[in-house]
Design an enzyme around this catalytic site. Structure first.
Site, mmCIF file in Angstrom:
data_model
loop_
_atom_site.group_PDB
_atom_site.id
_atom_site.type_symbol
_atom_site.label_atom_id
_atom_site.label_comp_id
_atom_site.label_asym_id
_atom_site.label_seq_id
_atom_site.Cartn_x
_atom_site.Cartn_y
_atom_site.Cartn_z
ATOM 1 N N GLY A 1 0.831 -1.201 0.000
ATOM 2 C CA GLY A 1 0.000 0.000 0.000
ATOM 3 C C GLY A 1 0.865 1.250 0.000
ATOM 4 O O GLY A 1 1.934 1.288 -0.630
ATOM 5 N N ASP B 1 1.296 -8.573 -1.777
ATOM 6 C CA ASP B 1 0.010 -8.032 -1.285
ATOM 7 C C ASP B 1 -1.088 -9.012 -1.701
ATOM 8 O O ASP B 1 -0.903 -9.798 -2.640
ATOM 9 C CB ASP B 1 -0.260 -6.651 -1.897
ATOM 10 N N ASN C 1 -0.365 -1.271 12.672
ATOM 11 C CA ASN C 1 -0.919 -0.820 13.961
ATOM 12 C C ASN C 1 -2.057 -1.696 14.461
ATOM 13 O O ASN C 1 -2.706 -2.359 13.635
ATOM 14 C CB ASN C 1 -1.458 0.612 13.786
ATOM 15 N N HIS D 1 3.377 2.859 21.081
ATOM 16 C CA HIS D 1 3.102 3.798 19.989
ATOM 17 C C HIS D 1 1.625 4.157 20.021
ATOM 18 O O HIS D 1 0.811 3.593 19.310
ATOM 19 C CB HIS D 1 3.473 3.125 18.658
#
Ligand code: A3D
Length: 320
Positions: free
Chosen positions: A12, A34, A121, A176
């Site tokens: 991406g 991907d 994340n 984070h």
């Protein structure tokens, strides 16, 4: 000697930028993987076609098959979804945890000797899950966040002081997320700690507090501006800095989400800490001393990361 092989899992915004940077820096041959058909192939061909003008050599392959990452020296993982305005990184947990399972299994089967850098994340929980799913040694699986958060802090400080960012060093530790810990006392301009610069009248405590908060909100600031996704240039550059430290055995001291077992009073968990990256991956976790206030902020951040890891275990009982 053959060029190193760099596998980018996720093609991406960050994956494409990683491939371009790896090409320009001639770090090795690049495989872009991907699940989206055509995206990795198109980006790989586009980057290869920039070679004649830019003047780099190397092979660039886009693929939807894990077999093509076979024998990779470095894997950088960005597979998953980024956040949109109004979302926190933690909102991504359920969907990206499933992605980490398939990526971890793919790496385990085809690139078990790689140095793996996770960017997906919520970072600290995802790198932990990726390590569990892949079964690779802890020193070979690390998360990228501290380099980026510190770079943001350094950028804001260099602008505040009107000095070159090359002379600004800064440390951001912890998870984070909103609880990350920019360590003012360990951040310097040309070796002069920030508290001394406040005393010298270069800035005020209020302005420093605002810079610390802007650093904590650095990701959200970009999400709010872009509206369609999250930051990708600086995250990619940060991960390339880590990959280069490994491939060139630079022994860089970089803040990363590393597995800590013993140092900083932690027992077997992933969180942002100062590390040394060299040819053996994470060669050392630097056991710095924190004062009472810093320790309290760090403890809060560690608790937030532990909460996310528990949430992963609740979603996927095989992790418990
Ligand atoms: P994006 O441009 O959406 O790229 C993600 C790619 O992953 C897409 O091309 C998807 O097709 C692909 N993908 C989805 N599922 C799979 C799968 N199972 N296997 C392989 N590929 C898959 O996002 P992005 O590149 O902007 O961001 C990627 C991740 O990095 C997100 O989770 C972000 O939240 C995260 N991120 C982290 C930081 C840190 O500092 C840690 C900073 C910025 C973004």
């Amino acid at each position: 000697m053959a060029r190193p092989k760099i596998a980018l899992i996720g093609a991406g915004q960050i994956g494409g930028t990683l491939a371009h940077l790896a090409a320009i820096k001639e770090l090795g041959d690049v495989v872009l993987f991907d699940i989206a058909e055509g995206t990795p192939q198109g980006k790989a061909l586009d980057i290869a076609e920039s070679g004649p003008s830019e003047g780099f050599d190397g092979s660039f392959k886009g693929t939807n098959s894990y077999e093509d990452i076979a024998g990779a020296d470095v894997c950088i993982v960005t597979a998953g979804v980024p956040r949109k305005p109004g979302m926190s990184r933690d909102d991504l947990l359920g969907i990206n945890l499933k992605v980490m399972r398939s990526v971890g299994e793919g790496i385990k089967a085809h690139a078990p000797n790689a140095f793996v850098i996770c960017i997906t994340n919520p970072l600290d929980a995802m790198v932990w899950a990726l390590r569990e799913f892949s079964g690779l040694p802890h020193n070979k699986v690390v998360g990228m966040a501290g380099v980026l958060d510190s770079a943001r802090f350094r950028h804001f400080l260099a602008t505040e002081f009107n000095v070159s960012m090359r002379d600004v060093t800064a440390f951001v530790l912890g998870g984070h997320g909103d609880t990350m810990v920019p360590l003012v006392r360990y951040s310097t301009v040309g070796g002069i700690p920030l508290p001394d610069l406040i005393e010298m009248g270069w800035t005020t405590q209020e302005r420093m507090d605002a810079i610390v908060q802007r650093t904590r909100d650095g990701g959200a600031e970009i999400v709010g501006l872009l509206k369609t996704g999250s930051a990708f240039y600086a995250p990619a550059t940060s991960a390339i800095e880590m990959a280069e430290a490994y491939l060139k055995d630079q022994r860089r001291l970089l803040p990363c989400a590393a597995y800590v077992d013993g140092a900083l009073g932690l027992k077997g968990m992933y969180v942002g800490v100062p590390t040394i990256i060299g040819a053996n991956g994470i060669e050392r976790v630097v056991d710095i001393k924190m004062n009472k206030d810093e320790q309290a902020m760090f403890d809060k951040s560690v608790a937030a990361v532990s909460g996310l890891v528990e949430a992963c275990k609740a979603i996927d009982p095989s992790l418990a």
